[in-house]
Design a protein around this motif. Structure first.
Motif, short mmCIF file in Angstrom:
data_model
loop_
_atom_site.label_atom_id
_atom_site.label_comp_id
_atom_site.label_asym_id
_atom_site.label_seq_id
_atom_site.Cartn_x
_atom_site.Cartn_y
_atom_site.Cartn_z
N GLU A 85 0.83 -1.21 0.00
CA GLU A 85 0.00 0.00 0.00
C GLU A 85 0.87 1.25 0.00
O GLU A 85 1.90 1.31 0.66
CB GLU A 85 -0.92 0.00 1.22
N GLY A 86 0.42 2.24 -0.75
CA GLY A 86 1.13 3.51 -0.83
C GLY A 86 2.09 3.62 -1.99
O GLY A 86 2.58 4.71 -2.29
N THR A 87 2.38 2.49 -2.67
CA THR A 87 3.32 2.52 -3.79
C THR A 87 2.59 2.91 -5.07
O THR A 87 1.37 2.72 -5.20
CB THR A 87 4.00 1.17 -3.96
N ARG A 88 3.36 3.41 -6.03
CA ARG A 88 2.81 3.75 -7.33
C ARG A 88 2.87 2.53 -8.24
O ARG A 88 3.84 1.78 -8.24
CB ARG A 88 3.58 4.91 -7.96
N VAL A 89 1.81 2.34 -9.02
CA VAL A 89 1.75 1.22 -9.94
C VAL A 89 1.45 1.74 -11.34
O VAL A 89 0.75 2.75 -11.51
CB VAL A 89 0.67 0.20 -9.52
N ALA A 90 1.97 1.08 -12.33
CA ALA A 90 1.74 1.45 -13.72
C ALA A 90 0.54 0.69 -14.27
O ALA A 90 0.15 -0.37 -13.75
CB ALA A 90 2.98 1.15 -14.56
N ALA A 91 -0.04 1.22 -15.33
CA ALA A 91 -1.16 0.53 -15.97
C ALA A 91 -0.69 -0.84 -16.47
O ALA A 91 0.33 -0.96 -17.12
CB ALA A 91 -1.69 1.36 -17.12
N GLY A 92 -1.43 -1.88 -16.14
CA GLY A 92 -1.09 -3.23 -16.55
C GLY A 92 -0.15 -3.95 -15.62
O GLY A 92 0.15 -5.14 -15.83
#
Length: 259
Positions: A85-92
């Protein structure tokens, strides 16, 4: 008749004419002066002063693009959690791995953003359509927080873009830190259904709360954030419930008396 004649003759007596005339006491004159001053001041304020109406509505702190609820496209057991939680994720990007009868299947982010809540845990069993995570759509880490107020549909006629808004954060002490200030950035064109609100906030519970008294109109408020201080509204995170008071048009008190 006899008593009446005596009373008239006594009033016409020279002794009564020589009695001194009593004027108002000093205390009475002071009260009269204060009363006249108050009436004058009230009249002046009614003609020249202004009163601003306010419209209060509940809302939430979020980013302009909102958030979405990621659901599992398959049924099975979660064997691996790949993010925190709190991390950035990319599309896909894969967030969790689900073991199905056809093998391991990753559950991927629909759009890029910041993972705000992870609902699936290692070892948990999910069904098709089960909630896995909540992702906030944030393209830039420096994107400012905004407040979204949900105003009853019948109360939006007097709202104007640019109107001043006082936003109180429920988790902060208003008496100590005051309220966030902001301005109306946009007013929705039509009331929103619970499904539309849940799709924007990624939370069906909040959608039910905001539509308890009918379908509301979403009002987006840009915030003038003060410098950060420990415990102040500036430190409030996205998803924090707020209450907004929108300043409506000002008018003179005398207008209430005029037809």
């Amino acid at each position: 008749m006899q008593f009446r004649q005596k009373a008239l003759s006594k009033l016409q007596s020279p002794e009564e004419l020589e009695l001194p005339v009593r004027f108002a006491r000093p205390q009475g004159r002071f009260v009269l002066a204060v009363t006249a001053l108050v009436i004058t001041a009230a009249g002046f304020w009614a003609l020249t002063g202004t009163v601003t109406d306010r419209l209060t509505a509940p809302g939430i702190l979020t980013h302009a693009q909102g958030r979405y609820l990621l659901q599992s496209p398959v049924a099975g057991q979660v064997t691996e959690v790949l993010v925190t939680e709190g991390t950035r994720v990319a599309a896909g990007a894969p967030l969790v791995v689900v073991r199905t009868a056809q093998g391991d299947r990753p559950v991927r982010a629909v759009a890029g953003g910041r993972l705000t809540a992870l609902l699936a845990r290692t070892g948990s069993v999910v069904t098709t359509g089960a909630d896995v995570a909540t992702v906030e759509r944030v393209t830039d880490p420096d994107d400012p927080l905004m407040a979204v107020l949900y105003v009853p549909g019948g109360d939006t006629g007097s709202l104007r873009v640019g109107a001043t808004v006082d936003v109180s954060v429920r988790s902060a002490s208003r008496s100590t830190y005051g309220a966030l200030r902001g301005r109306v950035a946009s007013v929705g064109g039509a009331p929103q259904t619970p499904g539309q609100i849940a799709g924007f906030l990624g939370d069906e519970g909040l959608a039910a709360e905001f539509t308890r008294q009918g379908n509301p109109v979403a009002v987006l408020v840009s915030l003038e954030l003060p410098p950060a201080s420990d415990g102040s509204p500036r430190t409030a995170a996205s998803g924090t419930p707020v209450t907004g008071a929108v300043h409506l048009s000002a008018h003179r008190p005398v207008d209430w008396l005029l037809p």
